[in-house]
Scaffold this motif. Structure first.
Motif, PDB file in Angstrom:
ATOM      1  N   ASP A  44       0.387  -1.481  -3.819  1.00  0.00           N
ATOM      2  CA  ASP A  44      -0.219  -0.279  -4.393  1.00  0.00           C
ATOM      3  C   ASP A  44      -1.283   0.330  -3.479  1.00  0.00           C
ATOM      4  N   MET A  45      -1.578  -0.333  -2.359  1.00  0.00           N
ATOM      5  CA  MET A  45      -2.500   0.240  -1.366  1.00  0.00           C
ATOM      6  C   MET A  45      -1.664   1.100  -0.417  1.00  0.00           C
ATOM      7  N   ARG A  46      -1.488   2.358  -0.766  1.00  0.00           N
ATOM      8  CA  ARG A  46      -0.652   3.254   0.044  1.00  0.00           C
ATOM      9  C   ARG A  46      -1.422   3.842   1.209  1.00  0.00           C
ATOM     10  N   GLU A  47      -2.749   3.758   1.164  1.00  0.00           N
ATOM     11  CA  GLU A  47      -3.592   4.155   2.288  1.00  0.00           C
ATOM     12  C   GLU A  47      -4.685   3.110   2.406  1.00  0.00           C
ATOM     13  N   PHE A  48      -4.895   2.624   3.612  1.00  0.00           N
ATOM     14  CA  PHE A  48      -5.947   1.636   3.844  1.00  0.00           C
ATOM     15  C   PHE A  48      -6.475   1.781   5.261  1.00  0.00           C
ATOM     16  N   THR A  49      -7.598   1.155   5.510  1.00  0.00           N
ATOM     17  CA  THR A  49      -8.240   1.231   6.809  1.00  0.00           C
ATOM     18  C   THR A  49      -8.225  -0.129   7.479  1.00  0.00           C
ATOM     19  N   LEU A  50      -7.828  -0.141   8.742  1.00  0.00           N
ATOM     20  CA  LEU A  50      -7.951  -1.335   9.565  1.00  0.00           C
ATOM     21  C   LEU A  50      -9.281  -1.241  10.307  1.00  0.00           C
TER      22      LEU A  50
END
Length: 164
Positions: free
Chosen positions: A60-66
């Protein structure tokens, strides 16, 4: 939507640098970058080729930051969109991190600036084996702290993470 393993995302890629170094130093330079999925406990370190892979990212994390970091390098954040098996960079087109945000008293200031030049200057002219030599400040790992290391810092002088 259930959260079994088929709903998980995997992200992978390569990290490298934008300066010259001796071939025998490549594995030390490219390994050890910490790659973390912001807001989670998911993280890994790059291998000797600069490769990383993080699996188990909730679907459900369709956008995340590395969040990518390493001692004496300017931190970099990369936004990733999507689910499934995601590749953010390749060996031929890696994410580049800039060396030069030198750790001082255990802290990096998130900028490549005169403080970094001064830290390297304190041990300028030393070689591996000298008592004053600080291996972590030999940015290109050629066994000497010299103008090549200063040039690496100057290359992105006054850079902040937002300039990537």
């Amino acid at each position: 939507m259930n959260n079994d393993s088929t709903d998980k995302t995997t992200v992978s890629g390569y990290i490298s640098v934008d300066f010259d170094y001796p071939p025998e130093s490549e594995s030390k330079i490219k390994s050890g970058f910490n790659v973390k999925v912001a807001g989670t406990e998911l993280s890994t370190k790059t291998d000797e080729k600069g490769y990383f892979e993080i699996s188990g990212i909730p679907g459900d994390m369709r956008e995340f930051t590395l969040e990518i970091s390493k001692r004496n390098y300017l931190k970099r954040n990369v936004t990733v969109n999507g689910t499934g098996k995601l590749v953010v960079s390749t060996e031929d087109n890696p994410l580049i991190l800039w060396a030069g945000d030198v750790e001082r008293k255990g802290v990096q200031d998130n900028a490549i600036n005169m403080v970094d030049v001064m830290e390297i200057s304190k041990v300028f002219g030393t070689r591996a084996g000298d008592e004053e030599y600080v291996a972590e400040l030999d940015l290109n790992m050629d066994g000497a702290i010299n103008l090549f290391d200063i040039a690496i810092v100057i290359r992105h002088f006054n850079a902040l993470p937002s300039r990537y």
